[in-house]
Design a protein around this motif. Structure first.
Motif, PDB file in Angstrom:
ATOM      1  N   PRO A  26       0.818  -1.218   0.000  1.00  0.00           N
ATOM      2  CA  PRO A  26       0.000   0.000   0.000  1.00  0.00           C
ATOM      3  C   PRO A  26       0.854   1.271   0.000  1.00  0.00           C
ATOM      4  CG  PRO A  26       0.103  -0.911   2.212  1.00  0.00           C
ATOM      5  CD  PRO A  26       0.906  -1.839   1.321  1.00  0.00           C
ATOM      6  N   PHE A  27       1.475   1.536  -1.143  1.00  0.00           N
ATOM      7  CA  PHE A  27       2.266   2.771  -1.271  1.00  0.00           C
ATOM      8  C   PHE A  27       1.376   3.970  -0.964  1.00  0.00           C
ATOM      9  CE2 PHE A  27       4.533  -0.243  -4.043  1.00  0.00           C
ATOM     10  CZ  PHE A  27       5.825  -0.079  -3.587  1.00  0.00           C
ATOM     11  N   ASN A  28       1.990   5.019  -0.396  1.00  0.00           N
ATOM     12  CA  ASN A  28       1.202   6.226  -0.077  1.00  0.00           C
ATOM     13  C   ASN A  28       0.884   7.019  -1.356  1.00  0.00           C
ATOM     14  OD1 ASN A  28       3.420   7.832  -0.725  1.00  0.00           O
ATOM     15  ND2 ASN A  28       3.955   8.293   1.394  1.00  0.00           N
ATOM     16  N   ALA A  29       0.274   8.179  -1.185  1.00  0.00           N
ATOM     17  CA  ALA A  29      -0.182   8.969  -2.343  1.00  0.00           C
ATOM     18  C   ALA A  29       0.976   9.383  -3.246  1.00  0.00           C
ATOM     19  CB  ALA A  29      -0.943  10.203  -1.862  1.00  0.00           C
ATOM     20  N   ASP A  30       2.197   9.415  -2.676  1.00  0.00           N
ATOM     21  CA  ASP A  30       3.383   9.748  -3.477  1.00  0.00           C
ATOM     22  C   ASP A  30       4.069   8.496  -4.026  1.00  0.00           C
ATOM     23  OD1 ASP A  30       3.133  12.535  -3.024  1.00  0.00           O
ATOM     24  OD2 ASP A  30       4.069  12.309  -1.050  1.00  0.00           O
ATOM     25  N   GLY A  31       3.452   7.353  -3.816  1.00  0.00           N
ATOM     26  CA  GLY A  31       4.042   6.105  -4.321  1.00  0.00           C
ATOM     27  C   GLY A  31       5.190   5.588  -3.469  1.00  0.00           C
ATOM     28  N   ASN A  52      10.265   3.819  -3.357  1.00  0.00           N
ATOM     29  CA  ASN A  52       9.154   3.532  -4.258  1.00  0.00           C
ATOM     30  C   ASN A  52       9.370   2.124  -4.839  1.00  0.00           C
ATOM     31  OD1 ASN A  52      11.183   3.882  -6.109  1.00  0.00           O
ATOM     32  ND2 ASN A  52      10.296   5.704  -7.093  1.00  0.00           N
ATOM     33  N   ARG A  53       8.503   1.736  -5.730  1.00  0.00           N
ATOM     34  CA  ARG A  53       8.585   0.390  -6.286  1.00  0.00           C
ATOM     35  C   ARG A  53       9.944   0.151  -6.965  1.00  0.00           C
ATOM     36  NH1 ARG A  53       7.252  -3.027 -10.517  1.00  0.00           N
ATOM     37  NH2 ARG A  53       5.765  -4.688 -10.008  1.00  0.00           N
ATOM     38  N   ALA A  54      10.397   1.143  -7.724  1.00  0.00           N
ATOM     39  CA  ALA A  54      11.658   0.984  -8.459  1.00  0.00           C
ATOM     40  C   ALA A  54      12.836   0.853  -7.494  1.00  0.00           C
ATOM     41  CB  ALA A  54      11.870   2.179  -9.400  1.00  0.00           C
ATOM     42  N   ALA A  55      12.803   1.603  -6.385  1.00  0.00           N
ATOM     43  CA  ALA A  55      13.896   1.537  -5.404  1.00  0.00           C
ATOM     44  C   ALA A  55      13.940   0.158  -4.746  1.00  0.00           C
ATOM     45  CB  ALA A  55      13.712   2.621  -4.354  1.00  0.00           C
ATOM     46  N   ILE A  56      12.782  -0.385  -4.445  1.00  0.00           N
ATOM     47  CA  ILE A  56      12.739  -1.727  -3.855  1.00  0.00           C
ATOM     48  C   ILE A  56      13.325  -2.756  -4.818  1.00  0.00           C
ATOM     49  CG2 ILE A  56      11.196  -3.574  -3.077  1.00  0.00           C
ATOM     50  CD1 ILE A  56       9.232  -1.354  -2.144  1.00  0.00           C
ATOM     51  N   LEU A  57      12.897  -2.670  -6.068  1.00  0.00           N
ATOM     52  CA  LEU A  57      13.355  -3.671  -7.045  1.00  0.00           C
ATOM     53  C   LEU A  57      14.848  -3.552  -7.300  1.00  0.00           C
ATOM     54  CD1 LEU A  57      10.331  -3.641  -9.518  1.00  0.00           C
ATOM     55  CD2 LEU A  57      10.927  -5.383  -7.791  1.00  0.00           C
ATOM     56  N   SER A  71      13.512  15.016  -1.608  1.00  0.00           N
ATOM     57  CA  SER A  71      13.955  16.389  -1.882  1.00  0.00           C
ATOM     58  C   SER A  71      14.446  16.535  -3.314  1.00  0.00           C
ATOM     59  CB  SER A  71      15.055  16.806  -0.898  1.00  0.00           C
ATOM     60  OG  SER A  71      16.139  15.901  -0.958  1.00  0.00           O
ATOM     61  N   ARG A  72      15.114  15.492  -3.819  1.00  0.00           N
ATOM     62  CA  ARG A  72      15.652  15.574  -5.184  1.00  0.00           C
ATOM     63  C   ARG A  72      14.734  14.932  -6.215  1.00  0.00           C
ATOM     64  NH1 ARG A  72      21.286  12.938  -4.004  1.00  0.00           N
ATOM     65  NH2 ARG A  72      20.081  12.129  -2.243  1.00  0.00           N
ATOM     66  N   GLN A  73      13.697  14.202  -5.710  1.00  0.00           N
ATOM     67  CA  GLN A  73      12.733  13.556  -6.604  1.00  0.00           C
ATOM     68  C   GLN A  73      13.404  12.662  -7.639  1.00  0.00           C
ATOM     69  OE1 GLN A  73       8.967  13.827  -6.822  1.00  0.00           O
ATOM     70  NE2 GLN A  73       9.556  14.050  -4.673  1.00  0.00           N
ATOM     71  N   ARG A  74      14.328  11.840  -7.104  1.00  0.00           N
ATOM     72  CA  ARG A  74      14.943  10.847  -7.979  1.00  0.00           C
ATOM     73  C   ARG A  74      15.478   9.694  -7.134  1.00  0.00           C
ATOM     74  NH1 ARG A  74      20.448  10.875  -7.915  1.00  0.00           N
ATOM     75  NH2 ARG A  74      21.576  12.778  -7.375  1.00  0.00           N
ATOM     76  N   LEU A  75      15.813   8.604  -7.776  1.00  0.00           N
ATOM     77  CA  LEU A  75      16.401   7.478  -7.059  1.00  0.00           C
ATOM     78  C   LEU A  75      17.699   7.924  -6.400  1.00  0.00           C
ATOM     79  CD1 LEU A  75      15.767   4.522  -9.552  1.00  0.00           C
ATOM     80  CD2 LEU A  75      14.632   4.915  -7.347  1.00  0.00           C
ATOM     81  N   TRP A  76      17.895   7.447  -5.188  1.00  0.00           N
ATOM     82  CA  TRP A  76      19.044   7.847  -4.362  1.00  0.00           C
ATOM     83  C   TRP A  76      19.804   6.576  -3.991  1.00  0.00           C
ATOM     84  CZ3 TRP A  76      18.066   8.994   1.499  1.00  0.00           C
ATOM     85  CH2 TRP A  76      19.280   9.155   2.160  1.00  0.00           C
TER      86      TRP A  76
END
Lengths: 138, 138
Positions: A26-31, A52-57, A71-76
């Motif tokens: 159940p990802f939140n509203a921001d995924g 998010n899903r991509a970070a988990i995978l 803050s950067r809105q990208r994979l970290w």
């Protein structure tokens, strides 16, 4: 029945398909889901960040922890600039699927301040006391 | 300068006013911060829940952990119906103030399923395996 509700009744060693669980997270509203990083041997809680899903995978496939930077809105990719990588040892999911627990082996400090853990402020009465110093990583 | 930015430069044992820190906590749009509960002696991560300002203040004054229930939209005094209280041993705050770590002494199971910890789903390859069973609390 909800997958997590169903899992409540399972015995130790019983299992579900990861693909099915992933589809029900159940990802939140921001995924995103909050992810706690804990040092696998000492048990120290190092930090909390978001995935998010991509970070988990990516984390599961690479074995190195990757978060989503809000803050950067990208994979970290933790450690990509600092060298302070987190090697994933185990990924756990809580009872209702809305929080992740990462058992990791942290290279150097987890905190951007150079402290081992981000949780270095301790409330003591009417004061908040610093409980650790930056590590010497030179 | 932001209070948490300032605190980055402090030495071990240095302190800030709790009142000042509380005033700067960056609660989210719902007025909440995530709070990780960790068993103080074993280091086991038990659960993650959410706290608003009132929950933090009640927890500190009573010594028993009180969360904010997002589903019920009211203060959630952990253990009020189950008897599975959490006694607060220490409250820590992370580097940027947006996550709390509660060192607690958990009475019985932390999880509503009767398991000691909520993190009982372990990802193993393409399966998610149950790593613990409900405790016998009869």
């Amino acid at each position: 029945m909800n997958l997590f509700k169903h899992a409540e009744t399972l015995a130790v060693g019983d299992s579900l398909s990861w693909e099915a669980v992933l589809a029900e997270l159940p990802f939140n509203a921001d995924g995103l889901l909050p992810a706690i990083a804990q040092q696998v041997d000492s048990g120290e809680v190092l930090m909390l960040a978001w995935m998010n899903r991509a970070a988990i995978l990516e984390t599961l496939s690479s074995g190195r922890v990757c978060y989503w930077s809000r803050s950067r809105q990208r994979l970290w990719r933790k450690g990509e600039t600092s060298g302070h990588y987190q090697t994933l040892k185990e990924l756990r999911i809580d009872c209702d699927g809305d929080t992740l627990l990462l058992l990791v082996d942290q290279q150097g400090p987890a905190c951007h301040t150079g402290r081992r853990s981000c949780f270095y402020h301790t409330v003591q009465g009417d004061r908040v006391v610093m409980n650790s110093a930056p590590q010497n990583t030179a």
